[in-house]
Design a protein around this motif. Structure first.
Motif, PDB file in Angstrom:
ATOM      1  N   TYR A   8       4.031  -3.309   2.329  1.00 18.07           N
ATOM      2  CA  TYR A   8       4.917  -3.782   2.044  1.00 18.07           C
ATOM      3  C   TYR A   8       4.686  -1.998   2.068  1.00 18.07           C
ATOM      4  O   TYR A   8       3.532  -2.070   1.731  1.00 18.07           O
ATOM      5  N   GLY A   9       5.457  -1.279   0.796  1.00 16.76           N
ATOM      6  CA  GLY A   9       4.783  -0.056   0.429  1.00 16.76           C
ATOM      7  C   GLY A   9       5.622   1.303   1.149  1.00 16.76           C
ATOM      8  O   GLY A   9       5.764   1.333   2.088  1.00 16.76           O
ATOM      9  N   VAL A  17       1.190  -1.382   0.350  1.00 19.10           N
ATOM     10  CA  VAL A  17       0.130   0.395  -0.101  1.00 19.10           C
ATOM     11  C   VAL A  17       1.054   1.455  -0.083  1.00 19.10           C
ATOM     12  O   VAL A  17       1.651   1.257   0.461  1.00 19.10           O
ATOM     13  N   SER A  18       0.550   1.693  -0.510  1.00 20.99           N
ATOM     14  CA  SER A  18       1.432   4.088  -0.546  1.00 20.99           C
ATOM     15  C   SER A  18      -0.184   4.261  -0.413  1.00 20.99           C
ATOM     16  O   SER A  18       0.625   5.213   0.582  1.00 20.99           O
ATOM     17  N   THR A  51       8.001 -10.799  -6.125  1.00 17.48           N
ATOM     18  CA  THR A  51       8.198 -11.908  -5.381  1.00 17.48           C
ATOM     19  C   THR A  51       7.398 -11.967  -4.311  1.00 17.48           C
ATOM     20  O   THR A  51       7.105 -12.809  -3.837  1.00 17.48           O
ATOM     21  N   ILE A  52       6.780 -10.898  -3.898  1.00 21.55           N
ATOM     22  CA  ILE A  52       6.056 -11.302  -2.377  1.00 21.55           C
ATOM     23  C   ILE A  52       4.853 -10.878  -3.003  1.00 21.55           C
ATOM     24  O   ILE A  52       4.538 -12.586  -2.488  1.00 21.55           O
ATOM     25  N   MET A  53       4.879 -10.755  -4.124  1.00 24.63           N
ATOM     26  CA  MET A  53       2.563 -11.540  -4.051  1.00 24.63           C
ATOM     27  C   MET A  53       2.289 -12.816  -4.423  1.00 24.63           C
ATOM     28  O   MET A  53       1.845 -13.508  -4.163  1.00 24.63           O
ATOM     29  N   ARG A  59       9.226   0.876   1.194  1.00 24.70           N
ATOM     30  CA  ARG A  59       8.666   0.704  -0.588  1.00 24.70           C
ATOM     31  C   ARG A  59       9.960  -0.373  -0.862  1.00 24.70           C
ATOM     32  O   ARG A  59      11.170  -0.890  -0.708  1.00 24.70           O
ATOM     33  N   ILE A  60       9.328  -1.118  -1.921  1.00 28.15           N
ATOM     34  CA  ILE A  60      10.255  -2.098  -2.992  1.00 28.15           C
ATOM     35  C   ILE A  60       9.681  -1.667  -4.427  1.00 28.15           C
ATOM     36  O   ILE A  60       9.017  -1.062  -5.153  1.00 28.15           O
ATOM     37  N   SER A  61      10.148  -2.419  -5.173  1.00 32.68           N
ATOM     38  CA  SER A  61      10.915  -2.534  -6.520  1.00 32.68           C
ATOM     39  C   SER A  61       9.892  -3.087  -7.343  1.00 32.68           C
ATOM     40  O   SER A  61       8.542  -4.143  -6.594  1.00 32.68           O
TER      41      SER A  61
END
Length: 333
Positions: free
Chosen positions: A239-240, A214-215, A254-256, A246-248
């Motif tokens: 994450y986010g 989430v951002s 990969t996380i999903m 923050r993630i790329s």
């Protein structure tokens, strides 16, 4: 859902492919130059625009339709349109300033021309205006609107993230949005049957129970309020930017894939507002836990047993208990 470049790039082919495919058909259906229809409303049928009632005949708005004014200029316009072999759709603003393929062939569609060349204004059958880039009517066309031309209002954001522009009420002919009752409805995703030639989907290895990326974070959002209570009863890998992690784009995938359940929480709750947050976990092998419009709304888009709706549970604690039960009793997830 304020769009970010990476998110928009994933959706652009679907969204614009649907627009250029549907517009010629919609134009044909609604092309009735003598009809007068009501002012702009996303759920109403909108056709050639009457002039604003507040204006006297001598003060007619340059972008109104008025059949009594038709003259030799109109005949010249008709001839020019009849000689044009393709349906021309002029993009007045590229959404959020990000330009991409502007050829109909990019979307495997023929007999149309998708362009941002404003010199073609007087020939264009339709003008596409992205709501979030309008800001005010001052950056709309200044020239009189050709009587055959349709102005299309395009928006994929919810009302919570779309400021009203009252001046549009007498200028818009057709709507294009996520709303299923739009003249040109455009979804954030869709399902297609698997062919016999495609490989059977293999579920990725799972080492996380619940994830959320989430951002857009706001304490007033229902999803944030739900999450703050939900995480008291179950571990959530968050994450986010909203979780200061923050993630790329590569990490996103990969996380999903590593999660059993994914919190597909919309930033605001409105009819038909179901975004890529539903489809992304399905693509990557996670079960969406959705927060958004009612379950029935989701069931118009995907099978009823392909997601879990938070409204199926009286409170976050019971949802957490259900997810724990499922992960302990069903080896398939």
């Amino acid at each position: 859902m304020p769009s970010q470049p990476s998110k928009w790039s994933h959706q652009r082919t679907i969204i614009f492919g649907c627009i250029v495919l549907c517009f010629p058909v919609i134009l044909y259906v609604y092309y009735k130059p003598d009809i007068k229809l009501p002012s702009f409303n996303i759920s109403s049928m909108i056709g050639p625009q009457p002039c604003p009632k507040c204006l006297q005949p001598q003060e007619l708005h340059p972008n109104c339709s008025n059949r009594e004014q038709r003259n030799d200029t109109q005949k010249i316009q008709v001839a020019a349109v009849n000689n044009e072999p393709d349906t021309i759709l002029l993009i007045w603003f590229w959404p959020f300033g990000f330009k991409f393929g502007d050829s109909c062939s990019d979307y495997n569609i023929t007999r149309c021309r998708l362009t941002d060349d404003r010199s073609l204004y007087n020939k264009a059958h339709g003008i596409l205006f992205h709501h979030r880039d309008i800001h005010s009517v001052s950056n709309l066309p200044k020239e009189p609107r050709p009587w055959f031309q349709k102005w299309v209002w395009f928006n994929m954001e919810s009302p919570a993230n779309s400021g009203q522009i009252p001046e549009l009420n007498h200028l818009i002919n057709l709507t294009c949005s996520y709303r299923l009752d739009s003249h040109i409805p455009v979804q954030y995703g869709y399902l297609v049957p698997r062919t016999s030639k495609q490989e059977t989907f293999k579920l990725p290895a799972k080492d996380k129970l619940v994830c959320w990326i989430v951002s857009n974070w706001g304490g007033h959002q229902r999803r944030v309020q739900f999450y703050n209570e939900f995480k008291k009863h179950i571990t959530v890998n968050c994450y986010g930017a909203g979780c200061n992690h923050r993630i790329s784009n590569e990490e996103y995938t990969t996380i999903m894939q590593s999660c059993k359940f994914y919190l597909s929480f919309e930033n605001s709750v409105y009819k038909d507002y179901v975004t890529e947050k539903l489809y992304a976990p399905l693509i990557h092998g996670a079960v969406p836990v959705v927060l958004g419009p009612p379950r029935e709304n989701y069931e118009h888009l995907v099978p009823a047993d392909s997601f879990i709706h938070i409204d199926d549970f009286p409170n976050p604690k019971e949802l957490a208990e259900k997810l724990l039960y499922l992960t302990n009793t069903m080896t398939s997830i």
